[in-house]
Design a protein around this motif. Structure first.
Motif, PDB file in Angstrom:
ATOM      1  N   CYS A  41      -5.592   0.063   5.717  1.00  0.00           N
ATOM      2  CA  CYS A  41      -6.110   1.425   5.861  1.00  0.00           C
ATOM      3  C   CYS A  41      -7.330   1.684   4.971  1.00  0.00           C
ATOM      4  O   CYS A  41      -7.896   2.767   4.986  1.00  0.00           O
ATOM      5  CB  CYS A  41      -5.010   2.448   5.592  1.00  0.00           C
ATOM      6  SG  CYS A  41      -4.538   2.543   3.857  1.00  0.00           S
ATOM      7  N   CYS A  77       0.109   3.328   3.626  1.00  0.00           N
ATOM      8  CA  CYS A  77       0.540   2.870   4.948  1.00  0.00           C
ATOM      9  C   CYS A  77       1.598   1.771   4.881  1.00  0.00           C
ATOM     10  O   CYS A  77       2.027   1.262   5.911  1.00  0.00           O
ATOM     11  CB  CYS A  77      -0.667   2.392   5.755  1.00  0.00           C
ATOM     12  SG  CYS A  77      -1.303   0.805   5.153  1.00  0.00           S
ATOM     13  N   CYS A 128      -6.369  -1.359   0.075  1.00  0.00           N
ATOM     14  CA  CYS A 128      -5.508  -1.769   1.181  1.00  0.00           C
ATOM     15  C   CYS A 128      -6.370  -2.370   2.283  1.00  0.00           C
ATOM     16  O   CYS A 128      -7.383  -1.793   2.691  1.00  0.00           O
ATOM     17  CB  CYS A 128      -4.725  -0.569   1.716  1.00  0.00           C
ATOM     18  SG  CYS A 128      -3.794  -0.982   3.198  1.00  0.00           S
ATOM     19  N   CYS A 180       0.849  -1.192   0.000  1.00  0.00           N
ATOM     20  CA  CYS A 180       0.000   0.000   0.000  1.00  0.00           C
ATOM     21  C   CYS A 180       0.891   1.250   0.000  1.00  0.00           C
ATOM     22  O   CYS A 180       1.803   1.356   0.812  1.00  0.00           O
ATOM     23  CB  CYS A 180      -0.897   0.002   1.239  1.00  0.00           C
ATOM     24  SG  CYS A 180      -1.734   1.583   1.481  1.00  0.00           S
TER      25      CYS A 180
HETATM   26 ZN   LIG Z   1      -2.852   1.079   3.470  1.00  0.00          ZN
END
Ligand SMILES: [Zn+2]
Length: 159
Positions: free
Chosen positions: A34, A6, A31, A3
């Motif tokens: 997140c 994050c 993701c 991702c």
């Molecule tokens: Zn993420």
């Protein structure tokens, strides 16, 4: 695919479709950590390998240089330019399909010999004599012998 927000490792593909030309795949990902969404593209990478020369130096593949080698060997020989282009195309295709990042120049030299052998035997000997530099007479002799071998015909022999 990590991702980009994050850095989590787990993302899932929520949609994937090919571009209109079919040469690119677009994927929507989500993701799992997140929940942000992002897009990735997948394309084919076709790259000519780097040429590794005898002395270990690398050089970009150079079609012009290859053509020059052909023309030198084919000087004043009755071979149509179109045939030479086709031969070079075949070598380029072969190099691309290897998928290697590097290729020894010797390998390309062998491909050139193969093509010249089909195009014109005199040009083949010219190229081979320079290329192999015929360190001893035996090399040259074996090339000549190779050429004098009767051509195998695809037709069944008449008895
Ligand atoms: Zn993420």
């Amino acid at each position: 695919m990590k991702c980009p927000f994050c850095n989590a490792d787990d993302t899932s593909v929520i949609d994937s479709r090919a571009s209109e030309e079919g040469d690119r795949i677009r994927r929507r990902r989500r993701c799992l950590t997140c929940d942000k969404r992002f897009t990735t593209y997948e394309t084919v990478e076709l790259r000519m390998p780097q040429v590794v020369k005898q002395d270990g130096n690398r050089a970009e593949f150079d079609r012009e240089k290859l053509l020059t080698s052909f023309m030198r060997a084919l000087h004043k020989r009755p071979v149509p330019t179109g045939d030479v282009d086709a031969a070079i195309d075949r070598i380029v295709q072969k190099l691309l399909s290897l998928g290697e990042r590097e290729i020894p120049s010797r390998k390309i030299g062998e491909m050139v010999m193969e093509e010249l052998y089909r195009l014109d035997k005199v040009a083949y000997i010219r190229f081979a004599s320079v290329y192999r530099s015929f360190q001893d007479a035996h090399d040259f002799h074996s090339v000549i012998k190779e050429l004098q071998r009767p051509q195998r015909s695809k037709e069944p022999k008449k008895s």
